[in-house]
Design an enzyme around this catalytic site. Sequence first.
Site, PDB file in Angstrom:
ATOM      1  N   GLY A  42       0.781  -1.241   0.000  1.00 19.64           N
ATOM      2  CA  GLY A  42       0.000   0.000   0.000  1.00 19.64           C
ATOM      3  C   GLY A  42       0.804   1.278   0.000  1.00 19.64           C
ATOM      4  O   GLY A  42       0.394   2.271  -0.590  1.00 19.64           O
ATOM      5  N   ASP A  96       0.514   3.440   4.176  1.00 22.19           N
ATOM      6  CA  ASP A  96      -0.476   4.209   3.427  1.00 22.19           C
ATOM      7  C   ASP A  96      -1.530   4.802   4.353  1.00 22.19           C
ATOM      8  O   ASP A  96      -1.883   5.965   4.263  1.00 22.19           O
ATOM      9  CB  ASP A  96      -1.125   3.334   2.336  1.00 22.19           C
ATOM     10  CG  ASP A  96      -1.611   1.973   2.852  1.00 22.19           C
ATOM     11  OD1 ASP A  96      -1.473   1.690   4.063  1.00 22.19           O
ATOM     12  OD2 ASP A  96      -2.119   1.183   2.038  1.00 22.19           O
ATOM     13  N   ASP A  99      -5.388   2.656  10.149  1.00 21.85           N
ATOM     14  CA  ASP A  99      -6.792   2.297  10.369  1.00 21.85           C
ATOM     15  C   ASP A  99      -6.922   1.784  11.804  1.00 21.85           C
ATOM     16  O   ASP A  99      -7.069   2.558  12.732  1.00 21.85           O
ATOM     17  CB  ASP A  99      -7.215   1.270   9.307  1.00 21.85           C
ATOM     18  CG  ASP A  99      -8.714   0.993   9.333  1.00 21.85           C
ATOM     19  OD1 ASP A  99      -9.413   1.604  10.148  1.00 21.85           O
ATOM     20  OD2 ASP A  99      -9.181   0.150   8.543  1.00 21.85           O
ATOM     21  N   LYS A 127      -7.454   7.235   9.502  1.00 27.07           N
ATOM     22  CA  LYS A 127      -8.891   7.011   9.642  1.00 27.07           C
ATOM     23  C   LYS A 127      -9.172   6.904  11.141  1.00 27.07           C
ATOM     24  O   LYS A 127      -9.090   5.822  11.731  1.00 27.07           O
ATOM     25  CB  LYS A 127      -9.253   5.699   8.937  1.00 27.07           C
ATOM     26  CG  LYS A 127     -10.664   5.634   8.413  1.00 27.07           C
ATOM     27  CD  LYS A 127     -11.000   4.236   7.936  1.00 27.07           C
ATOM     28  CE  LYS A 127     -10.676   3.996   6.491  1.00 27.07           C
ATOM     29  NZ  LYS A 127     -11.106   2.667   6.021  1.00 27.07           N
ATOM     30  N   PHE A 148     -14.272   3.148   2.984  1.00 26.77           N
ATOM     31  CA  PHE A 148     -13.189   2.379   2.396  1.00 26.77           C
ATOM     32  C   PHE A 148     -12.587   3.177   1.249  1.00 26.77           C
ATOM     33  O   PHE A 148     -13.282   3.593   0.334  1.00 26.77           O
ATOM     34  CB  PHE A 148     -13.691   1.019   1.910  1.00 26.77           C
ATOM     35  CG  PHE A 148     -12.549   0.084   1.697  1.00 26.77           C
ATOM     36  CD1 PHE A 148     -12.013  -0.615   2.757  1.00 26.77           C
ATOM     37  CD2 PHE A 148     -11.969  -0.041   0.441  1.00 26.77           C
ATOM     38  CE1 PHE A 148     -10.914  -1.445   2.575  1.00 26.77           C
ATOM     39  CE2 PHE A 148     -10.875  -0.868   0.251  1.00 26.77           C
ATOM     40  CZ  PHE A 148     -10.356  -1.563   1.318  1.00 26.77           C
ATOM     41  N   ASP A 155      -5.336  -0.522  -2.252  1.00 30.80           N
ATOM     42  CA  ASP A 155      -6.193  -1.374  -3.071  1.00 30.80           C
ATOM     43  C   ASP A 155      -7.591  -1.448  -2.466  1.00 30.80           C
ATOM     44  O   ASP A 155      -7.862  -0.906  -1.403  1.00 30.80           O
ATOM     45  CB  ASP A 155      -5.593  -2.775  -3.239  1.00 30.80           C
ATOM     46  CG  ASP A 155      -5.725  -3.603  -1.973  1.00 30.80           C
ATOM     47  OD1 ASP A 155      -5.679  -3.018  -0.873  1.00 30.80           O
ATOM     48  OD2 ASP A 155      -5.870  -4.825  -2.068  1.00 30.80           O
ATOM     49  N   ARG A 162      -4.767   0.168  -7.343  1.00 29.40           N
ATOM     50  CA  ARG A 162      -3.572   0.791  -6.744  1.00 29.40           C
ATOM     51  C   ARG A 162      -2.986   1.832  -7.683  1.00 29.40           C
ATOM     52  O   ARG A 162      -2.292   2.749  -7.256  1.00 29.40           O
ATOM     53  CB  ARG A 162      -2.511  -0.273  -6.453  1.00 29.40           C
ATOM     54  CG  ARG A 162      -2.901  -1.268  -5.352  1.00 29.40           C
ATOM     55  CD  ARG A 162      -1.676  -2.052  -4.937  1.00 29.40           C
ATOM     56  NE  ARG A 162      -1.996  -3.225  -4.121  1.00 29.40           N
ATOM     57  CZ  ARG A 162      -2.151  -3.198  -2.802  1.00 29.40           C
ATOM     58  NH1 ARG A 162      -2.025  -2.073  -2.141  1.00 29.40           N
ATOM     59  NH2 ARG A 162      -2.417  -4.310  -2.140  1.00 29.40           N
TER      60      ARG A 162
END
Length: 170
Positions: A42, A96, A99, A127, A148, A155, A162
Site C-alpha cells: 500500500g 499508506d 486504520d 482514519k 473504504f 487497493d 492501486r
Amino acid sequence: MIPPHQVLLTERQIAEKVSGLGAEIASDYAGKDIWIVCIACGAIVFVSDLMRRIPNMVYLDVVKVKSYTGTHGGEIRLRDALCFDPAGRDVLVCDDILDRGKTLMFVRDLILAQKPASVRTCVLLDKPSGHPAELHADYCGFTVPDKFVFGYGLDDDKNRFRNLPYIGCR
Ligand code: IMP
Ligand code: MG
C-alpha cells in the site's frame, strides 16, 4: 473497468501534501540520514513520491507484513527480515493508512526492540474511526472519513485500483 466512485483526494492535493510532509521531515531530520521502512504494497506509491521530496541521505527497505487471520485479532509477522540493521539509526516507518493501527505499530515496535537511535511513523492517511484516539502517527497527511478508500497505492481488498493517481472512495 473502474466502478463508479467518489474522488476524495485529487492528484494535486496529494502532491502538495506529500511535498509538505517531505519538507517537514527534512527539517526535523536536518543533518541526519533517514532509514525509511516502507510497508508494502500500500505505501509504495506514497513512499516513492515522499522520498524524492526529502533531500537528506535516504536509505530504503520495503517490508511485507503477513497477517494470520485464523485467530481473532490476527497475529502479524514480517515476511522477510529487514535488509538493514536498525541499531543506532534514525528509522521512519511509512504506511499508506492508519486504520486499526496494528500494522504500523507492529513494525514500529519490532524496530524499537532493535535499539534504533530513533523511530517515527508516517502515514498518508489517518482514519480516526478505526483506532483509539491516543494512537497516532508522528507524520500524517490527511484525515479521512470512515469509508473504504483506494487508489494512490491503496487497493480495494481485491488488489485492484492501486494505480489510480488519486484517492477515491465508495
Ligand atoms: P491497520 O493495521 O488496521 O491500521 O491496517 C492498515 C492496513 O490495512 C493498511 O496498510 C492498508 O493496507 C489496509 N487498509 C486499511 N484501511 C484501508 C482502506 O480504507 N483502504 C485500503 N486499504 C486499507
Ligand atoms: Mg497495507
